[in-house]
Scaffold this motif. Structure first.
Motif, short mmCIF file in Angstrom:
data_model
loop_
_atom_site.label_atom_id
_atom_site.label_comp_id
_atom_site.label_asym_id
_atom_site.label_seq_id
_atom_site.Cartn_x
_atom_site.Cartn_y
_atom_site.Cartn_z
N SER A 78 -45.33 35.94 10.33
CA SER A 78 -46.11 37.00 10.96
C SER A 78 -45.61 38.38 10.54
O SER A 78 -46.32 39.37 10.72
N GLY A 79 -44.40 38.44 9.98
CA GLY A 79 -43.85 39.73 9.62
C GLY A 79 -43.67 39.98 8.15
O GLY A 79 -43.31 41.09 7.74
N ALA A 80 -43.93 38.99 7.29
CA ALA A 80 -43.66 39.18 5.86
C ALA A 80 -44.45 38.19 5.02
O ALA A 80 -44.99 37.20 5.54
N GLU A 81 -44.47 38.47 3.74
CA GLU A 81 -45.14 37.60 2.78
C GLU A 81 -44.34 37.61 1.50
O GLU A 81 -43.82 38.66 1.09
N THR A 82 -44.18 36.45 0.88
CA THR A 82 -43.45 36.38 -0.38
C THR A 82 -44.09 35.33 -1.26
O THR A 82 -44.85 34.47 -0.80
N VAL A 83 -43.82 35.42 -2.55
CA VAL A 83 -44.28 34.43 -3.52
C VAL A 83 -43.06 33.93 -4.27
O VAL A 83 -42.34 34.71 -4.90
N LEU A 84 -42.80 32.63 -4.16
CA LEU A 84 -41.69 32.02 -4.89
C LEU A 84 -42.20 31.55 -6.24
O LEU A 84 -43.16 30.78 -6.30
N GLU A 85 -41.55 32.01 -7.30
CA GLU A 85 -42.02 31.70 -8.64
C GLU A 85 -41.05 30.84 -9.43
O GLU A 85 -41.44 30.24 -10.44
N SER A 86 -39.80 30.80 -9.02
CA SER A 86 -38.79 30.06 -9.79
C SER A 86 -38.15 28.97 -8.94
O SER A 86 -38.08 29.07 -7.71
N LEU A 87 -37.66 27.93 -9.62
CA LEU A 87 -36.95 26.86 -8.92
C LEU A 87 -35.68 27.38 -8.26
O LEU A 87 -35.29 26.91 -7.18
N GLU A 88 -35.05 28.36 -8.87
CA GLU A 88 -33.83 28.93 -8.30
C GLU A 88 -34.13 29.59 -6.95
O GLU A 88 -33.40 29.39 -5.97
N ASP A 89 -35.21 30.39 -6.89
CA ASP A 89 -35.58 31.04 -5.63
C ASP A 89 -35.96 30.00 -4.58
O ASP A 89 -35.59 30.13 -3.41
N LEU A 90 -36.70 28.98 -5.01
CA LEU A 90 -37.10 27.94 -4.07
C LEU A 90 -35.87 27.21 -3.53
O LEU A 90 -35.76 26.98 -2.31
N ARG A 91 -34.95 26.87 -4.41
CA ARG A 91 -33.74 26.16 -3.95
C ARG A 91 -32.93 27.02 -2.98
O ARG A 91 -32.43 26.53 -1.96
N ASN A 92 -32.80 28.30 -3.26
CA ASN A 92 -32.06 29.19 -2.36
C ASN A 92 -32.72 29.24 -0.98
O ASN A 92 -32.03 29.24 0.05
N ASP A 93 -34.05 29.28 -0.95
CA ASP A 93 -34.74 29.32 0.34
C ASP A 93 -34.60 28.00 1.09
O ASP A 93 -34.43 27.99 2.31
N VAL A 94 -34.68 26.89 0.37
CA VAL A 94 -34.50 25.58 1.01
C VAL A 94 -33.10 25.49 1.61
O VAL A 94 -32.92 25.03 2.75
N ARG A 95 -32.11 25.95 0.87
CA ARG A 95 -30.74 25.93 1.38
C ARG A 95 -30.61 26.76 2.64
O ARG A 95 -29.90 26.39 3.59
#
Length: 321
Positions: free
Chosen positions: A48-65
């Motif tokens: 509700s407060g932000a929007e992002t686009v994950l484009e790389s596996l590295e960014d996705l992995r960091n978010d999952v962690r």
């Protein structure tokens, strides 16, 4: 010969719930790869407060962690997600809603909150390409789950689903915009070029970020492109859409390659690029553009093509410094 009866499409609720169960287990087990295999990049993520686009596996992995760490920090014992509604928009496209329950044994760690996802069947596997979560977090990655029930209620009533059903991808809209933009360079129409952009708009390169507040800020870049095309007799600038997606009913982001072609021969490029388009006053305009170019200054550009397009997450990080 008897006529074969076509088999029915599987129940979308079952597909959706199976995805939820599998990925919830992966998060609770800390199985990063198991969760990542269920996501399609680029992945659009909203709270509700932000929007992002994950484009790389590295960014996705960091978010999952970070999500795994948040669940463990809040001592979550059960992460339960239950489908409320799911429907086919196309044979390979499902839209669904579910409720998330974050529990420490029988106690709610946070209030149950709603979610919406878009699932696409890619090479036979269902993957999520877009997700809305009724969380109040205004920054990514999320390090603490804070629910905000009802925050997307009005948004989910809008016509997003109708657009997704009509355009499984936004490439047709994006390509029309690119063709029109290229034509302004090929005809040396600077006013037409400016009309394709909001003022101000953001401009990003390999390592620098700028804001174009008016035509004076983009004139040098435009003239450089016109001169470069003119240096090859009979050449034309061309842009080819690679991928595009709706962020909302009036916003599109996409990726494309830009080349200068002399007949069937590419004499410059390709330059990898990404644009954010917004619909304003009945037409699409670019509000942000990223080019895989090395540059020195916005008004006195000396560009060299680079091979890597910086991700949105990388740009966000460097602009926060």
């Amino acid at each position: 010969m008897p006529i074969e009866t076509p088999s029915k499409m599987p129940d979308p609720h079952t597909i959706y719930q199976e995805w939820l169960d599998r990925t919830s287990a992966a998060l609770m087990d800390g199985d990063e790869d198991g969760f990542m295999d269920a996501i399609q990049l680029p992945f659009i993520l909203r709270t509700s407060g932000a929007e992002t686009v994950l484009e790389s596996l590295e960014d996705l992995r960091n978010d999952v962690r970070n999500v795994v760490a948040a669940l463990r920090a809040q001592m979550v014992t059960h992460y339960v997600r239950l489908v409320k509604k799911a429907r086919y928009l196309e044979e390979d496209l499902i839209e669904g809603w579910h409720t998330t329950y974050v529990l420490r044994h029988s106690m709610s760690v946070t209030m149950p909150y709603g979610n919406r996802m878009i699932m696409r069947r890619i090479d036979g596997a269902w993957k999520v390409s877009e997700a809305d979560h009724e969380l109040s977090n205004d920054r990514f990655p999320v390090t603490l789950l804070r629910s905000h029930p009802g925050s997307f209620e009005e948004t989910w009533k809008d016509a997003m689903a109708d657009i997704s059903a009509t355009h499984a991808r936004a490439e047709p809209i994006y390509q029309v915009f690119l063709d029109s933009l290229s034509q302004t360079v090929n005809t040396n129409d600077f006013e037409g070029w400016c009309n394709h952009f909001t003022m101000p708009h953001d401009i990003h390169y390999d390592s620098t970020d700028h804001v174009a507040n008016g035509p004076d800020d983009v004139q040098a870049f435009f003239e450089m492109m016109v001169e470069q095309v003119a240096s090859f007799p009979g050449a034309r600038m061309m842009r080819q859409a690679k991928f595009a997606e709706f962020l909302s009913d009036d916003r599109v982001f996409g990726y494309h390659d830009t080349i200068i072609a002399q007949g069937d021969t590419c004499v410059f490029g390709p330059v990898k690029s990404r644009m954010m388009l917004s619909q304003m006053d009945g037409r699409w305009k670019c509000s942000s553009v990223t080019n895989a170019l090395l540059d020195k200054d916005l008004r006195d550009p000396e560009f060299q093509v680079s091979g890597q397009l910086p991700t949105m997450r990388e740009i966000q990080k460097r602009m926060q410094k």
